[in-house]
Design a protein around this motif. Structure first.
Motif, PDB file in Angstrom:
ATOM      1  N   ALA A  61       9.039   6.063   3.325  1.00  0.00           N
ATOM      2  CA  ALA A  61      10.162   5.921   2.397  1.00  0.00           C
ATOM      3  C   ALA A  61      10.628   7.310   1.957  1.00  0.00           C
ATOM      4  CB  ALA A  61       9.749   5.097   1.185  1.00  0.00           C
ATOM      5  N   GLU A  62      11.881   7.627   2.240  1.00  0.00           N
ATOM      6  CA  GLU A  62      12.433   8.917   1.837  1.00  0.00           C
ATOM      7  C   GLU A  62      12.635   8.948   0.327  1.00  0.00           C
ATOM      8  OE1 GLU A  62      15.756  10.398   4.033  1.00  0.00           O
ATOM      9  OE2 GLU A  62      15.009   9.539   5.904  1.00  0.00           O
ATOM     10  N   ILE A  63      12.350  10.111  -0.260  1.00  0.00           N
ATOM     11  CA  ILE A  63      12.442  10.281  -1.709  1.00  0.00           C
ATOM     12  C   ILE A  63      13.771  10.938  -2.052  1.00  0.00           C
ATOM     13  CG2 ILE A  63      11.366  11.329  -3.728  1.00  0.00           C
ATOM     14  CD1 ILE A  63       9.702   9.122  -2.200  1.00  0.00           C
ATOM     15  N   ASN A  83       0.859  -1.177   0.000  1.00  0.00           N
ATOM     16  CA  ASN A  83       0.000   0.000   0.000  1.00  0.00           C
ATOM     17  C   ASN A  83       0.896   1.228   0.000  1.00  0.00           C
ATOM     18  OD1 ASN A  83      -2.655  -1.190   0.221  1.00  0.00           O
ATOM     19  ND2 ASN A  83      -2.043  -1.818   2.267  1.00  0.00           N
ATOM     20  N   LEU A  84       0.744   2.070  -1.004  1.00  0.00           N
ATOM     21  CA  LEU A  84       1.502   3.319  -1.091  1.00  0.00           C
ATOM     22  C   LEU A  84       0.552   4.459  -0.754  1.00  0.00           C
ATOM     23  CD1 LEU A  84       3.322   2.717  -4.511  1.00  0.00           C
ATOM     24  CD2 LEU A  84       3.863   1.783  -2.256  1.00  0.00           C
ATOM     25  N   PHE A  85       0.963   5.348   0.134  1.00  0.00           N
ATOM     26  CA  PHE A  85       0.135   6.474   0.558  1.00  0.00           C
ATOM     27  C   PHE A  85       0.753   7.744  -0.017  1.00  0.00           C
ATOM     28  CE2 PHE A  85      -0.268   3.062   3.587  1.00  0.00           C
ATOM     29  CZ  PHE A  85      -1.641   2.948   3.716  1.00  0.00           C
ATOM     30  N   LEU A  86       0.141   8.244  -1.083  1.00  0.00           N
ATOM     31  CA  LEU A  86       0.706   9.345  -1.858  1.00  0.00           C
ATOM     32  C   LEU A  86      -0.101  10.617  -1.637  1.00  0.00           C
ATOM     33  CD1 LEU A  86       2.752  10.246  -4.040  1.00  0.00           C
ATOM     34  CD2 LEU A  86       1.090   9.482  -5.753  1.00  0.00           C
ATOM     35  N   ILE A 140       7.082   9.077   1.210  1.00  0.00           N
ATOM     36  CA  ILE A 140       5.792   8.457   0.898  1.00  0.00           C
ATOM     37  C   ILE A 140       5.622   7.278   1.847  1.00  0.00           C
ATOM     38  CG2 ILE A 140       4.528   7.073  -0.809  1.00  0.00           C
ATOM     39  CD1 ILE A 140       5.651   8.806  -2.968  1.00  0.00           C
ATOM     40  N   GLY A 141       4.422   7.145   2.385  1.00  0.00           N
ATOM     41  CA  GLY A 141       4.139   6.028   3.266  1.00  0.00           C
ATOM     42  C   GLY A 141       4.008   4.740   2.481  1.00  0.00           C
ATOM     43  N   VAL A 142       4.630   3.688   2.992  1.00  0.00           N
ATOM     44  CA  VAL A 142       4.573   2.371   2.363  1.00  0.00           C
ATOM     45  C   VAL A 142       4.230   1.348   3.452  1.00  0.00           C
ATOM     46  CG1 VAL A 142       5.841   0.587   1.097  1.00  0.00           C
ATOM     47  CG2 VAL A 142       6.332   3.009   0.669  1.00  0.00           C
TER      48      VAL A 142
END
Length: 107
Positions: A102-104, A16-19, A91-93
């Protein structure tokens, strides 16, 4: 057939990616479409849902992207690409019921 759903070794992980949206504004249709197009370059099957997220106490229009895959590297490449597109720091993973931010990379 129903027994297959009870076996812990069957299936693939769900990521699940939280964008969050750009700048916390509502998602523009063109930005939402770009998220779909970029995700479809990595994966043939996924689900995108709209949600109200909360980041540092602020309400943020959020897309939740659900992907069933064993390909963690592709997920993380997609996370970085989408994070750069939306100008996010992270972004939350979630996978296996565990969450991380997760740092971009900005390169």
């Amino acid at each position: 057939m129903a027994n297959v759903f009870c076996q812990s070794d069957s299936g693939v992980p769900i990521f699940n990616l939280f964008l969050g949206s750009k700048g916390g504004a509502d998602w523009r249709p063109s930005d939402r479409q770009k998220v779909f197009v970029e995700t479809s370059k990595f994966f043939e099957n996924f689900t995108i849902s709209e949600a109200d997220g909360c980041y540092q106490g602020l309400l943020v229009p959020t897309l939740v992207i659900r992907i069933g895959t064993d390909d963690r590297e592709s997920v993380m490449r997609l996370v970085n690409l989408l994070g750069q597109f939306t100008k996010q720091k992270e972004i939350g993973v979630e996978v296996f019921g565990r969450y991380t931010a997760a740092e971009i990379s900005q390169d």
